[in-house]
Design an enzyme around this catalytic site. Structure first.
Site, mmCIF file in Angstrom:
data_model
loop_
_atom_site.group_PDB
_atom_site.id
_atom_site.type_symbol
_atom_site.label_atom_id
_atom_site.label_comp_id
_atom_site.label_asym_id
_atom_site.label_seq_id
_atom_site.Cartn_x
_atom_site.Cartn_y
_atom_site.Cartn_z
ATOM 1 N N ASN A 10 0.863 -1.182 0.000
ATOM 2 C CA ASN A 10 0.000 0.000 0.000
ATOM 3 C C ASN A 10 0.902 1.235 0.000
ATOM 4 O OD1 ASN A 10 -1.819 2.038 0.509
ATOM 5 N ND2 ASN A 10 -2.303 1.397 2.603
ATOM 6 N N LYS A 12 0.095 4.229 -0.179
ATOM 7 C CA LYS A 12 -0.589 5.375 0.440
ATOM 8 C C LYS A 12 -0.453 6.622 -0.456
ATOM 9 C CE LYS A 12 0.279 3.371 4.940
ATOM 10 N NZ LYS A 12 0.057 3.521 6.339
ATOM 11 N N HIS A 100 -9.596 0.635 4.982
ATOM 12 C CA HIS A 100 -8.310 0.849 5.666
ATOM 13 C C HIS A 100 -8.560 1.774 6.862
ATOM 14 C CE1 HIS A 100 -4.221 2.174 6.479
ATOM 15 N NE2 HIS A 100 -3.808 1.126 5.790
ATOM 16 N N GLU A 102 -7.002 4.206 8.003
ATOM 17 C CA GLU A 102 -6.820 5.637 7.715
ATOM 18 C C GLU A 102 -8.073 6.208 7.041
ATOM 19 O OE1 GLU A 102 -3.049 5.358 5.671
ATOM 20 O OE2 GLU A 102 -2.114 4.731 7.546
ATOM 21 N N GLU A 172 -5.396 -5.493 10.649
ATOM 22 C CA GLU A 172 -4.380 -4.463 10.869
ATOM 23 C C GLU A 172 -4.645 -3.741 12.185
ATOM 24 O OE1 GLU A 172 -2.391 -3.094 7.076
ATOM 25 O OE2 GLU A 172 -4.199 -1.917 7.215
ATOM 26 N N GLY A 178 2.291 1.955 10.744
ATOM 27 C CA GLY A 178 3.171 3.104 10.585
ATOM 28 C C GLY A 178 3.883 3.504 11.861
ATOM 29 N N SER A 218 3.469 -2.504 10.300
ATOM 30 C CA SER A 218 4.933 -2.469 10.435
ATOM 31 C C SER A 218 5.608 -3.785 10.049
ATOM 32 C CB SER A 218 5.317 -2.045 11.859
ATOM 33 O OG SER A 218 4.820 -0.749 12.137
#
Ligand code: PEP
Length: 257
Positions: A10, A12, A100, A102, A172, A178, A218
């Protein structure tokens, strides 16, 4: 039948289309036929890079699947700034991430919106990667399993067992995305096994055996082999490390580590 791992990068909101071309070409050189036989691999560039990356994959015959990070659930219309699943399908996109964290946290996507997207992605002949995962507060309050269960059940509502069998769920934990903090392989396995049980309880044993469940948070070359050796972890959704062709290649090559 063993589930073939899927390693997804991904990207991003990173890389313009020139940089994206460089990264996909480097990745094409770093991976050989054995690597791409052992694992399915997808890359998820920003929308503005999709056509450029697709052209390189086609021209160089690189068997990496093109993915998108997001889409709208309608086919067309007055949705300024959005991209429809039909547009992505036309670009030979294979996998689309839905939900996701985010998107959920920054852009307010609800379980209902995620479900509408998952259904629209399927209707357009692509494979959803539906993301789920708990916050640190939810984990510390002992609510992680319930949170993930509700996201899976709501996100995949009204989807047939056959369709669930063929899609991808990415577990996730939000506290691991991140941050450089990875879930231990024991915790990752426990939650991926939980997701598989939830699929079994709602869509039956065949769907549970076939659905691919990725871990994300990560993942790096150094921890990929340990995470991927867990029986219920069928691959990885990789953010930061997918922007470095050599590091991402090491994750894909985890069987050699
Ligand atoms: C992600 O973007 O889904 C992700 C897991 O990011 P990172 O690998 O950087 O934690």
């Amino acid at each position: 039948m063993p589930r073939k791992p899927l390693i997804s990068g991904n990207w991003k909101m990173n890389l313009n289309h020139f940089e994206a071309i460089q990264l996909i070409q480097k990745l094409g050189y770093a991976l050989d036929g054995d690597d791409l036989d052992a694992c399915d691999v997808s890359v998820h560039p920003p929308f503005t890079d999709l056509r450029s990356v697709q052209t390189v994959l086609d021209a160089d015959r690189i068997p990496i699947a093109l993915g998108a990070q997001h889409c709208h659930f309608e086919t067309s219309g007055a949705f300024t700034g959005e991209v429809s699943p039909a547009m992505l399908a036309k670009l030979d996109v294979t996998y689309v991430i839905a939900g996701h964290s985010e998107r959920r946290q920054i852009f307010g996507e609800t379980d209902e919106m995620v479900n509408a997207k998952v259904r629209a992605i399927l209707t357009n002949g692509m494979t959803p990667i539906m993301a789920c995962g708990e916050t640190l507060d939810e984990r510390e309050a002992g609510e992680a399993e319930a949170r993930v269960q509700s996201q899976v059940v709501a996100g995949l509502a009204q989807i047939s067992a056959d369709q669930v069998a063929n899609l991808v769920i990415a577990y996730e934990p939000i506290w691991a995305i991140g941050t450089g903090v990875t879930a231990s392989s024991t915790d990752a396995e426990a939650m991926c096994a939980h997701v598989r049980r939830v699929v079994g309880d709602n869509w039956g044993g065949d769907a549970a055996q076939s659905v691919r469940i990725q871990y994300g948070g990560s993942v790096k070359g150094g921890n990929a082999a340990e995470l991927m050796s867990q029986p219920d972890v069928d691959g990885a959704l990789v953010g930061g490390a997918s922007l470095d062709a050599d590091e991402f290649a090491r994750i894909v090559q985890h069987r050699l580590l």
